[in-house]
Design a protein around this motif. Structure first.
Motif, PDB file in Angstrom:
ATOM      1  N   ALA A 189       0.853  -1.201   0.000  1.00 31.50           N
ATOM      2  CA  ALA A 189       0.000   0.000   0.000  1.00 31.50           C
ATOM      3  C   ALA A 189       0.881   1.241   0.000  1.00 31.50           C
ATOM      4  CB  ALA A 189      -0.900   0.011   1.230  1.00 31.50           C
ATOM      5  N   ILE A 190       0.275   2.352  -0.455  1.00 30.44           N
ATOM      6  CA  ILE A 190       1.010   3.626  -0.504  1.00 30.44           C
ATOM      7  C   ILE A 190       0.246   4.645   0.333  1.00 30.44           C
ATOM      8  CG2 ILE A 190       1.814   5.494  -2.003  1.00 30.44           C
ATOM      9  CD1 ILE A 190       1.972   3.370  -4.276  1.00 30.44           C
ATOM     10  N   ALA A 191       0.932   5.212   1.315  1.00 35.17           N
ATOM     11  CA  ALA A 191       0.320   6.276   2.122  1.00 35.17           C
ATOM     12  C   ALA A 191       0.713   7.607   1.494  1.00 35.17           C
ATOM     13  CB  ALA A 191       0.833   6.204   3.555  1.00 35.17           C
ATOM     14  N   CYS A 192      -0.284   8.499   1.349  1.00 34.77           N
ATOM     15  CA  CYS A 192       0.004   9.773   0.652  1.00 34.77           C
ATOM     16  C   CYS A 192      -0.865  10.873   1.245  1.00 34.77           C
ATOM     17  CB  CYS A 192      -0.274   9.619  -0.839  1.00 34.77           C
ATOM     18  SG  CYS A 192      -1.977   9.189  -1.216  1.00 34.77           S
ATOM     19  N   GLU A 193      -0.496  12.114   0.924  1.00 36.63           N
ATOM     20  CA  GLU A 193      -1.242  13.259   1.458  1.00 36.63           C
ATOM     21  C   GLU A 193      -2.602  13.392   0.786  1.00 36.63           C
ATOM     22  OE1 GLU A 193       1.033  17.106   2.098  1.00 36.63           O
ATOM     23  OE2 GLU A 193       2.284  16.081   0.635  1.00 36.63           O
TER      24      GLU A 193
ATOM     25  N   THR B 272      -4.922  11.613  -2.158  1.00 38.54           N
ATOM     26  CA  THR B 272      -4.992  10.407  -2.998  1.00 38.54           C
ATOM     27  C   THR B 272      -5.204  10.759  -4.477  1.00 38.54           C
ATOM     28  OG1 THR B 272      -7.315  10.213  -2.405  1.00 38.54           O
ATOM     29  CG2 THR B 272      -5.785   8.803  -1.205  1.00 38.54           C
ATOM     30  N   ARG B 273      -6.010  11.826  -4.746  1.00 39.76           N
ATOM     31  CA  ARG B 273      -6.252  12.164  -6.153  1.00 39.76           C
ATOM     32  C   ARG B 273      -4.970  12.648  -6.836  1.00 39.76           C
ATOM     33  NH1 ARG B 273     -11.443  15.766  -7.168  1.00 39.76           N
ATOM     34  NH2 ARG B 273     -10.395  16.915  -5.555  1.00 39.76           N
ATOM     35  N   HIS B 274      -4.202  13.446  -6.092  1.00 33.57           N
ATOM     36  CA  HIS B 274      -2.937  13.968  -6.624  1.00 33.57           C
ATOM     37  C   HIS B 274      -1.958  12.810  -6.890  1.00 33.57           C
ATOM     38  CE1 HIS B 274       0.312  17.010  -6.921  1.00 33.57           C
ATOM     39  NE2 HIS B 274       1.050  16.004  -6.508  1.00 33.57           N
ATOM     40  N   SER B 275      -1.836  11.908  -5.921  1.00 35.39           N
ATOM     41  CA  SER B 275      -0.858  10.822  -6.068  1.00 35.39           C
ATOM     42  C   SER B 275      -1.303   9.808  -7.114  1.00 35.39           C
ATOM     43  CB  SER B 275      -0.629  10.138  -4.719  1.00 35.39           C
ATOM     44  OG  SER B 275       0.014  11.046  -3.855  1.00 35.39           O
ATOM     45  N   GLN B 276      -2.642   9.686  -7.306  1.00 30.53           N
ATOM     46  CA  GLN B 276      -3.123   8.750  -8.326  1.00 30.53           C
ATOM     47  C   GLN B 276      -2.580   9.127  -9.713  1.00 30.53           C
ATOM     48  OE1 GLN B 276      -5.032   5.897  -7.572  1.00 30.53           O
ATOM     49  NE2 GLN B 276      -4.262   5.472  -9.632  1.00 30.53           N
TER      50      GLN B 276
ATOM     51  N   LEU C 108       5.576   5.642   1.921  1.00 29.96           N
ATOM     52  CA  LEU C 108       5.019   6.968   2.194  1.00 29.96           C
ATOM     53  C   LEU C 108       5.538   7.923   1.120  1.00 29.96           C
ATOM     54  CD1 LEU C 108       3.525   9.047   4.059  1.00 29.96           C
ATOM     55  CD2 LEU C 108       5.768   9.504   5.068  1.00 29.96           C
ATOM     56  N   ILE C 109       4.607   8.617   0.455  1.00 37.00           N
ATOM     57  CA  ILE C 109       5.007   9.672  -0.480  1.00 37.00           C
ATOM     58  C   ILE C 109       4.274  10.951  -0.081  1.00 37.00           C
ATOM     59  CG2 ILE C 109       5.460   8.097  -2.422  1.00 37.00           C
ATOM     60  CD1 ILE C 109       2.779   8.815  -3.617  1.00 37.00           C
ATOM     61  N   SER C 110       4.795  12.094  -0.546  1.00 37.68           N
ATOM     62  CA  SER C 110       4.055  13.343  -0.327  1.00 37.68           C
ATOM     63  C   SER C 110       3.618  13.868  -1.692  1.00 37.68           C
ATOM     64  CB  SER C 110       4.914  14.354   0.444  1.00 37.68           C
ATOM     65  OG  SER C 110       6.127  14.564  -0.231  1.00 37.68           O
ATOM     66  N   ASP C 111       2.984  15.034  -1.717  1.00 38.25           N
ATOM     67  CA  ASP C 111       2.498  15.547  -3.011  1.00 38.25           C
ATOM     68  C   ASP C 111       3.665  15.772  -3.972  1.00 38.25           C
ATOM     69  OD1 ASP C 111      -0.079  15.463  -2.212  1.00 38.25           O
ATOM     70  OD2 ASP C 111      -0.332  17.619  -1.921  1.00 38.25           O
ATOM     71  N   ALA C 112       4.820  16.154  -3.428  1.00 34.14           N
ATOM     72  CA  ALA C 112       5.988  16.381  -4.285  1.00 34.14           C
ATOM     73  C   ALA C 112       7.254  16.314  -3.435  1.00 34.14           C
ATOM     74  CB  ALA C 112       5.905  17.756  -4.934  1.00 34.14           C
TER      75      ALA C 112
END
Ligand code: SAM
Length: 282
Positions: free
Chosen positions: A34-38, A40-44, A83-87
């Motif tokens: 799984a990927i945790a992100c700030e 979800t729409r942006h990371s998709q 874990l990723i962030s928007d950028a």
């Protein structure tokens, strides 16, 4: 197998140019459970670009630690999570610190997948000393808190790196000139890695005036880099000496113009330096 069970991966992602994703980052994102992100729409959008299909889990740093606990539970149960962030790099002016601390406290392995970071990208092209630098993140929005923060940094010898929002850049540059004088060398990296990337450099006074006069320089994402106190002093020893001599014979405006002609540089910076030398720093 690129990813291991029960491991938290802190994965850096592009700051604008999607081609900056590393091979290892793409492989880890494709390999985790799984990927945790700030957002979800942006990371998709990034995952679509990479043609990766993975469950995304929205992650926000709540002070009660509830989100961290849930992810740590999943990790302890054997899941691998990225874990990723928007950028850019998570935790750098972005969420993740609490999660990493909680995971490490629980004995979970945490692995860095390094890559883009706007602060480092800007520093690498600013032409300012990079042997020591202080990452200052975003300055406070309120003027009084911002001025206090700038005052506290006044004697710092390291090169200073700030993230700044476009609607505050004019105010912040003016506050820096007021706090430190206008003669320090500085650079602004804007829209780095993107189509309209620019790097402006000059004295703080020059940059403050240039950005205030040009609406285009007040748009997009930006990093402000300012020479530290000692770097500035060492670069102005000669300037100070020459200007001091000239000030004994000439009025400030004329002395600044002659110093700029003799040593190179701009008159306004010498004018600011002259004010400081005369004990009337703006
Ligand atoms: N974690 C990110 C990193 O590693 O750089 C920073 C996230 S922070 C919330 C966002 C800020 O980073 C922006 O407001 C801007 O100051 C800076 N930034 C992000 N991308 C940038 C870019 N392409 N060019 C210049 N500054 C950028």
């Amino acid at each position: 197998m690129v990813t291991e069970r029960a491991t938290l991966y802190i994965v850096a992602t592009p700051i604008g140019n999607l081609a900056d994703i590393t091979q290892r980052a793409a492989a880890v994102l494709a390999g985790v459970d799984a990927i945790a992100c700030e957002d979800t729409r942006h990371s998709q959008r990034l995952l679509d670009h990479l043609q990766i299909k993975k469950p995304l889990r929205a992650y926000h740093e709540h002070s009660d630690g509830s989100a961290d606990n849930k992810l740590v539970e999943s990790l302890a149960a054997g899941q691998s999570i990225a874990l990723i962030s928007d950028a850019g790099t998570p935790l750098i002016a972005d969420p993740g610190y609490r999660l990493v601390a909680a995971a490490r406290a629980a004995g979970i392995k945490v692995v860095a997948i390094p890559g883009p970071c706007a602060a480092v990208a800007a520093l690498s092209i600013a032409g300012l000393p990079s042997d020591q630098f202080r990452f200052c993140g975003f300055l406070p929005a309120r003027a009084s808190a911002r001025n206090k923060a700038l005052e506290q940094l006044a004697d710092d010898r390291a090169t200073l790196i700030f993230y700044e929002a476009p609607h505050r850049i004019v105010e912040s540059l003016a506050a820096m000139v007021a706090a430190w004088g206008g003669q320090r060398r500085a650079a602004i990296g804007r829209e780095l890695t993107k189509t309209f990337e620019t790097l402006l450099d000059g004295s703080l006074t020059e940059l403050a005036e240039r950005v205030a006069a040009d609406r285009d320089q007040q748009r997009g994402e930006m990093v402000v880099i300012v020479a530290g106190d000692s770097a500035e002093q060492s670069s102005t020893v000669e300037q100070r000496r020459v200007l001091s001599v000239l000030l004994r014979e000439l009025p400030l405006k004329r002395a600044a113009a002659v110093a700029a002609e003799l040593l190179g540089g701009d008159k306004r910076s010498f004018y600011q330096l002259g004010l400081a030398l005369q004990g009337r720093d703006s």
